[in-house]
Design a protein around this motif. Structure first.
Motif, PDB file in Angstrom:
ATOM      1  N   VAL C 265      -3.739  18.732  23.132  1.00  0.00           N
ATOM      2  CA  VAL C 265      -4.826  19.026  22.270  1.00  0.00           C
ATOM      3  C   VAL C 265      -5.814  17.873  22.388  1.00  0.00           C
ATOM      4  N   VAL C 272      -3.696  24.271  14.660  1.00  0.00           N
ATOM      5  CA  VAL C 272      -2.345  24.697  15.379  1.00  0.00           C
ATOM      6  C   VAL C 272      -1.618  25.543  14.566  1.00  0.00           C
ATOM      7  N   LEU C 279       7.902  28.227  20.056  1.00  0.00           N
ATOM      8  CA  LEU C 279       7.922  26.822  20.624  1.00  0.00           C
ATOM      9  C   LEU C 279       9.208  26.463  21.211  1.00  0.00           C
ATOM     10  N   ILE C 284       8.115  24.803  24.655  1.00  0.00           N
ATOM     11  CA  ILE C 284       6.637  24.274  25.021  1.00  0.00           C
ATOM     12  C   ILE C 284       6.457  22.930  24.159  1.00  0.00           C
ATOM     13  N   ASN C 285       5.622  22.103  24.559  1.00  0.00           N
ATOM     14  CA  ASN C 285       5.280  20.961  23.942  1.00  0.00           C
ATOM     15  C   ASN C 285       3.726  20.998  23.495  1.00  0.00           C
ATOM     16  N   ILE C 286       3.533  20.476  22.519  1.00  0.00           N
ATOM     17  CA  ILE C 286       2.237  20.434  21.952  1.00  0.00           C
ATOM     18  C   ILE C 286       1.824  18.784  21.949  1.00  0.00           C
ATOM     19  N   LEU C 287       0.946  18.310  22.556  1.00  0.00           N
ATOM     20  CA  LEU C 287       0.846  16.793  22.858  1.00  0.00           C
ATOM     21  C   LEU C 287      -0.628  16.586  22.141  1.00  0.00           C
ATOM     22  N   GLY C 288      -0.674  15.538  21.267  1.00  0.00           N
ATOM     23  CA  GLY C 288      -1.901  15.077  20.594  1.00  0.00           C
ATOM     24  C   GLY C 288      -2.517  14.040  21.671  1.00  0.00           C
TER      25      GLY C 288
END
Lengths: 341, 341, 341, 341
Positions: C265, C272, C279, C284-288
């Motif tokens: 992101v 989100v 997830l 899955i990974n959500i990366l700031g």
């Protein structure tokens, strides 16, 4: 204040009266010394071995393993304050070069090394940079941890590098359970699940190693490579850390290293001399190791605060500096000699 | 042989007599079951929740947490031999897809899941692939470790991912000290120097956590975020592992995560619902976690062999399968229920 | 000297005559501005959106994307010298906190943000710290790169994070080929072998993307998720970088992400909002992503020096600052507006 | 079918008529050969240099760089199907040992090496394992890529390892721009932003290197270390890849390596002989390199499909195998000699 200084090579150290250092720049920190480690390097300095390399102007105050209390700080210092208990990273780094900016400050392109190339800690006060100061836990005292500033930090750095690839079930051989090795073992025991196999020529050192975290010990009697191979199903260890680096330890260490494994050189003396075909066919890595970074020292102090790393010390008043030097030279120091002003 | 089978959804499991499976392919392994974990998922299977997803044809033998002794092997099996004590990775993976070839076999594109989509381990024998078999140490017995095959492996995987970035002095919050969390705490204590802060609604669970490696515990009474922030100088923890994933734990977990920190989701139920601006301004990562890989299970067994991870079990004879199911459903199982043929 | 200052919120900027800043501390650097980017954030500042967050006292000089020539340096400055061409990292960081010491200076605990919370670069001269100064190649000119200091650096940081895991044959989706995305595409093309798939609502932006390194482009017409899945064998991309972060892009981005993949992101606006089960089951990974570090900026300038990253600029004399602001607000700027004193 | 076999050491290869191999196991794959690389190792095999090491029974079919079309597959093969164009990884690995399970299949504990210890590809058909088969893009033809299977894969592996740490602005020295080096340069140019400095004794090789991606070239005339130091501000390169490994290249390579840099050994012949103090004080790493993994070959084929890596070949009919051998031995092959059945 009192300061023990090198006034000439091949001469005895001398206790002098010098002015207390003062803060002049915004990042300056003056530390009241609580403990200064007496290191074999100090003996070498007196023998002139570092004269050319350091280029230091005599007389100067010796002592590069220092801890104490913050006495005064410059205007831009935000990481420590007056009265804080601190240990000092051996290098005063610039903070501006690419290495410093990457957290790899040991490879700073513009560092000073108090006690080696500028005034060190065999004194009541020492002036350094905020970038060298690491706050220590209330439960620790400067004289107890000072010797971790350099030797301990080197051992930590190698152990942490090893731990980054060691997984549960892996084996790590530690060659040499002396000053550095004995810190390395404690660190590995605290931060890694790997099985620790210690190799040392001295049976007492092996016994000590077993009491502080090693899982098995081998007295190096010539069969140590075979013993490690036997203990590892003929394959060798995922990582070998060599705190000796002489007397054949490098060839032995490489022979103990598993395919795709890492051999870490920390001690030095001899050459690594290995056929390229051996490095390639087993795809082995040889990793050099220097002292740790500032953040490594922060982490080592976190372990010390939890009693995961403990150092045996033998303390001397600053006035008794000559006894400490003589005892170290004469092999009469158990653990590390510390001067306490 | 005896096999406990699903013969219809919303019906009771049934003990049947079926043929002992035989080796037909070169990578086949037939395992004599020594212990089969009774998992909450088994209850859900009976309720039909997995019917569509797994597409399994009834009747079939249930049980996906299995360990035992190798009974027979195919011609190409090199990693285990008849008589070996083994625990079984929950997935039988293909070994050929890119994920398998990268060691990331959990993301195999062609895997089977015995006990879910094919015959499992509530039986005297189970047929699986050599790729599922992990040899266990002589000191371990199958019934003691079977329940680590799935739940324990998930906890290990998340803990190992967290440990890869945790350094001495860092803090790791574990939300939920139940089945998975209680394995995760033991794993983290064994492989990481981080300070472990456990958060659970249940005071007894917190107490247990403190006895197996947690450094501090917080009973979740609504003030848990504030307490974590207070314990971390207002900054939050470098890593938060959420074994709960519902009841508000995701928002709380994110609020406990330090700038540039990782929030690991393991438990599930609710949505993660977070403003993008929060993820960006603090540069926080949200990391999903599935069960561990084959090598993760090898590593977990290495920890188990050294008594670093211990599981409390409540054992039932295979014939008493219904009691085990009933006890689990009725909340009367302490630790994990295990069927022993 | 001339300085364009905020004298009140919801008022126009004002050109004032103020003293040239002077070096007072040893790490101070005074830079003669060669170019100052006019950023949408500057419009938001005038609207008062940053008033509370920055706490800046009015009047102050605006402008946070700056480059120029070193005019004067403090006594401890070793990384730049008078006359050097430099671009300025947006943050003036302390160099002493743990984040700074780890090379992760963006998360500095004591940073200033010239142009936001202190005097910025809509002026003839700017005073900053040596820690902000990155020397640029002789072939570059300040006005040409100034706008890379913030927006470009953010794009670089996300692209470099993505590239660290992308291998030849992998796919990377870039959502949004506007200001940031268009830098990100150039960076990825230069540092990664991954196949770049660009998604944008605007067909012209897609066309531009294809001309600067994208391998394929998708005009977002509602079918973009399906198109990405089709282009990736139904599996999604190893990495998705979302430079939009609103209008549904987060859910779409996650839907385009492959099992075990990363969703980065960068743009923001919406939440989100994703089920934990999704997830977890796909891991899955959500990366700031925030702005890049000092070393990121060094690397971006290395790419710029080799013409790997090129920025289209529209230049205005400093005196014409109001036209620049008006043109930006009115959507009349192609590329980036730059004030040149 | 036709097969060129070793019937005795120090004798000429012989064309024999042998049965077409058949699928017998579930992971077997029979490949119709489209191209088989003629490698210097094949000459060494005939000289008997591999006789003891491989333990192969004569007669057997030689040829270890193979590509072609899948002719038949076993029942468990899911990664390729009849008719697929494939290149073959040189090792047929077990898929069961810890190395295989980690994606590090090159260190497989139970691998076969067709062409070296079992029947290879100087033939119309070859039988191998599904684990060796990598599908290639429609745009590629087997004879064009066969020689990438071993030599090219080794170069890729080292280049990819180097690229993992190289950032924009870093320098990478490549020693040796011959067969392997010339692939390594193309790979680095495709996957890394580093500046590539090529060193070779042959001015033509340097010229070729510059045409395929090198940024600068140095003809090794004895001053190459000085030239590299001069080109890197006296500091050396972040990474040095040595494709030579003899004639003094190892000492030179280490002297070209920057503090905290990596020296990668690929070519072999002489010993690495370096004082431990040098490794430690500069904290340099010496990294061994073997052939790449299966996934490395997948990635290399992705680069080949995009024309990022191109190989010059000189083709011979299978019947003309002796001419190919003679030309290679006589130094008359430009690029790589390929047998085409």
């Amino acid at each position: 204040m009192k300061a023990v200084r090198v006034t000439g090579y091949h001469e005895k150290l001398q206790m002098d009266d010098v002015p207390v250092p003062e803060v002049t720049g915004p990042h300056d920190v003056v530390v009241r010394i609580g403990g200064a480690g007496v290191c074999r390097t100090d003996l070498h300095i007196l023998e002139g071995q570092w004269a050319e390399k350091s280029g230091v102007a005599l007389p100067y105050t010796i002592g590069h393993e220092n801890a104490g209390w913050v006495h005064a700080v410059g205007s831009a210092v935000t990481n420590v304050a007056e009265g804080d208990k601190v240990i000092l990273h051996p290098l005063a780094t610039c903070g501006l070069c690419r290495a410093c900016r990457a957290g790899d400050d040991v490879h700073c392109e513009n560092s000073a090394f108090p006690g080696i190339d500028s005034d060190g800690g065999y004194a009541e006060y020492l002036k350094t940079s905020a970038r060298s100061c690491v706050k220590i836990d209330d439960s620790l005292e400067p004289a107890g941890v000072a010797a971790l500033a350099d030797a301990g930090l080197t051992a930590y750095h190698a152990a942490a590098k090893a731990a980054a690839r060691l997984r549960a079930g892996d084996r790590c051989v530690i060659i040499g359970a002396g000053g550095l090795g004995h810190i390395g073992i404690q660190v590995l025991d605290a931060i890694s699940p790997a099985e620790l196999i210690v190799v040392d020529r001295n049976a007492d050192a092996v016994k000590l190693a077993l009491s502080i975290g090693a899982d098995s010990g081998i007295v190096a009697d010539g069969s140590q490579v075979d013993q490690v191979l036997e203990a590892t199903g003929g394959k060798g260890a995922e990582v070998v850390i060599d705190f000796v680096g002489e007397g054949g330890s490098t060839a032995q260490g490489l022979a103990m290293t598993r395919r795709a494994g890492d051999y870490l050189v920390v001690g030095y003396g001899e050459n690594v001399d290995v056929p390229t075909i051996d490095l390639i066919s087993a795809e082995i890595n040889i990793l050099g190791n220097l002292v740790g970074s500032y953040n490594d020292l922060v982490e080592l102090m976190a372990l010390a605060a939890r009693q995961k790393v403990v150092l045996h010390t033998q303390r001397y008043a600053l006035d008794d500096f000559q006894s400490a030097i003589d005892d170290l030279d004469g092999g009469r120091v158990r653990g590390r000699a510390i001067l306490v002003p």
